[in-house]
Design a protein around this motif. Structure first.
Motif, mmCIF file in Angstrom:
data_model
loop_
_atom_site.group_PDB
_atom_site.id
_atom_site.type_symbol
_atom_site.label_atom_id
_atom_site.label_comp_id
_atom_site.label_asym_id
_atom_site.label_seq_id
_atom_site.Cartn_x
_atom_site.Cartn_y
_atom_site.Cartn_z
ATOM 1 N N SER A 263 -47.310 35.346 -102.068
ATOM 2 C CA SER A 263 -48.621 35.985 -101.945
ATOM 3 C C SER A 263 -48.932 36.723 -103.223
ATOM 4 O O SER A 263 -48.106 37.485 -103.715
ATOM 5 C CB SER A 263 -48.610 36.956 -100.760
ATOM 6 O OG SER A 263 -49.894 37.472 -100.534
ATOM 7 N N ARG A 264 -50.121 36.480 -103.785
ATOM 8 C CA ARG A 264 -50.465 37.135 -105.043
ATOM 9 C C ARG A 264 -51.252 38.414 -104.790
ATOM 10 O O ARG A 264 -51.082 39.396 -105.481
ATOM 11 C CB ARG A 264 -51.297 36.174 -105.884
ATOM 12 C CG ARG A 264 -50.740 35.992 -107.273
ATOM 13 C CD ARG A 264 -51.661 35.148 -108.093
ATOM 14 N NE ARG A 264 -51.232 33.757 -108.108
ATOM 15 C CZ ARG A 264 -51.904 32.795 -108.724
ATOM 16 N NH1 ARG A 264 -53.045 33.042 -109.349
ATOM 17 N NH2 ARG A 264 -51.457 31.558 -108.705
ATOM 18 N N THR A 265 -52.134 38.401 -103.806
ATOM 19 C CA THR A 265 -52.977 39.577 -103.565
ATOM 20 C C THR A 265 -52.724 40.192 -102.186
ATOM 21 O O THR A 265 -53.500 41.024 -101.725
ATOM 22 C CB THR A 265 -54.478 39.244 -103.740
ATOM 23 O OG1 THR A 265 -54.858 38.241 -102.781
ATOM 24 C CG2 THR A 265 -54.787 38.716 -105.130
ATOM 25 N N THR B 172 -53.454 29.027 -100.938
ATOM 26 C CA THR B 172 -53.846 27.871 -101.764
ATOM 27 C C THR B 172 -54.466 28.377 -103.066
ATOM 28 O O THR B 172 -55.414 29.152 -103.039
ATOM 29 C CB THR B 172 -54.874 27.003 -101.018
ATOM 30 O OG1 THR B 172 -54.298 26.549 -99.793
ATOM 31 C CG2 THR B 172 -55.309 25.804 -101.863
ATOM 32 N N TYR B 173 -53.895 27.959 -104.164
ATOM 33 C CA TYR B 173 -54.486 28.207 -105.481
ATOM 34 C C TYR B 173 -54.667 26.852 -106.148
ATOM 35 O O TYR B 173 -53.748 26.040 -106.167
ATOM 36 C CB TYR B 173 -53.566 29.093 -106.339
ATOM 37 C CG TYR B 173 -53.611 30.562 -105.922
ATOM 38 C CD1 TYR B 173 -54.577 31.430 -106.428
ATOM 39 C CD2 TYR B 173 -52.694 31.073 -105.004
ATOM 40 C CE1 TYR B 173 -54.637 32.763 -106.042
ATOM 41 C CE2 TYR B 173 -52.732 32.404 -104.610
ATOM 42 C CZ TYR B 173 -53.708 33.245 -105.134
ATOM 43 O OH TYR B 173 -53.758 34.565 -104.739
ATOM 44 N N HIS C 172 -56.155 24.203 -105.246
ATOM 45 C CA HIS C 172 -55.964 23.083 -104.306
ATOM 46 C C HIS C 172 -54.513 22.656 -104.174
ATOM 47 O O HIS C 172 -54.225 21.490 -103.896
ATOM 48 C CB HIS C 172 -56.807 21.859 -104.723
ATOM 49 C CG HIS C 172 -58.262 22.136 -104.716
ATOM 50 N ND1 HIS C 172 -59.032 21.970 -103.591
ATOM 51 C CD2 HIS C 172 -59.080 22.605 -105.683
ATOM 52 C CE1 HIS C 172 -60.267 22.326 -103.874
ATOM 53 N NE2 HIS C 172 -60.326 22.718 -105.131
ATOM 54 N N SER D 157 -53.152 32.152 -96.327
ATOM 55 C CA SER D 157 -54.524 32.579 -96.592
ATOM 56 C C SER D 157 -55.156 31.615 -97.597
ATOM 57 O O SER D 157 -54.467 31.023 -98.426
ATOM 58 C CB SER D 157 -54.499 34.001 -97.158
ATOM 59 O OG SER D 157 -55.797 34.374 -97.534
ATOM 60 N N SER E 65 -60.657 25.826 -99.345
ATOM 61 C CA SER E 65 -60.144 24.483 -99.041
ATOM 62 C C SER E 65 -58.819 24.516 -98.271
ATOM 63 O O SER E 65 -58.622 23.719 -97.355
ATOM 64 C CB SER E 65 -59.997 23.650 -100.320
ATOM 65 O OG SER E 65 -59.138 24.302 -101.241
#
Ligand SMILES: Cc1cc2nc3c(=O)[nH]c(=O)nc-3n(C[C@H](O)[C@H](O)[C@H](O)COP(=O)(O)O)c2cc1C
Length: 146
Positions: free
Chosen positions: A10-12, A56-57, A59, A89, A93
């Motif tokens: 998780s980045r954020t 998803t980052y 795609h 999260s 897409s």
């Protein structure tokens, strides 16, 4: 005691909130839960259920998770019959949890719990309830197995 791994990226913080709620839902007296953002390929087979949380980052699946499953495959680590599920999260897409669930099912022959749980951006209370529901469902599936 059966062991459940909740492995997430998780980045954020959105998928992290989901991961904590999945862990809450999975809890019961007969399971041990490990929640982590890293696992060595050699250690993954010590778990009876593997639940992967990925946002998803671009795609795609986060690179560390691609590398992990590449290594699991190349080392011939056996995950056949283990219970698997995914969540994450997303913004618009949401491919990553579906892609990992596909690999779990088709490559590793895991018993997957469908569908992947997708939440748009930050999970609200209802979404966190769904996350607890996923954790509970996977925990119950695991208990039913011999
Ligand atoms: C650079 C960037 C690329 C992204 N690409 C996608 C994408 O391809 N598809 C999608 O559904 N969401 C995309 N998102 C949205 C993230 O999935 C979303 O913000 C998510 O809540 C991040 O989860 P995290 O807080 O667990 O890192 C992108 C966000 C950023 C900042």
């Amino acid at each position: 005691m059966k062991k459940i791994l909740i492995l997430y990226y998780s980045r954020t913080g959105n998928t992290e909130k989901m991961a904590n709620a999945v862990a809450e839902g999975a809890k019961n007296d007969d399971v041990e839960i490990e929640i982590s953002f890293h696992i060595d390929a050699d250690n993954i087979s010590s778990f009876d259920a593997i639940i992967v949380g990925v946002p998803t980052y671009h795609h795609d699946v986060p690179i560390d998770f691609k590398n992990l499953f590449e290594e699991v495959a190349s080392k011939g680590v056996n995950l056949k019959g283990k219970v698997g599920g995914t969540f994450g999260s997303y913004g618009w897409s949401g491919e990553a949890p579906k892609l990992i669930l596909e690999v779990m099912k088709n490559k590793f022959e895991m018993e997957i719990v469908q569908p992947p749980l997708l939440v748009r951006y930050m999970p609200d209370q209802a979404a966190l309830g769904s996350c607890r529901g996923l954790g509970q469902k996977i925990s119950e599936n695991l208990m039913k197995k011999a």
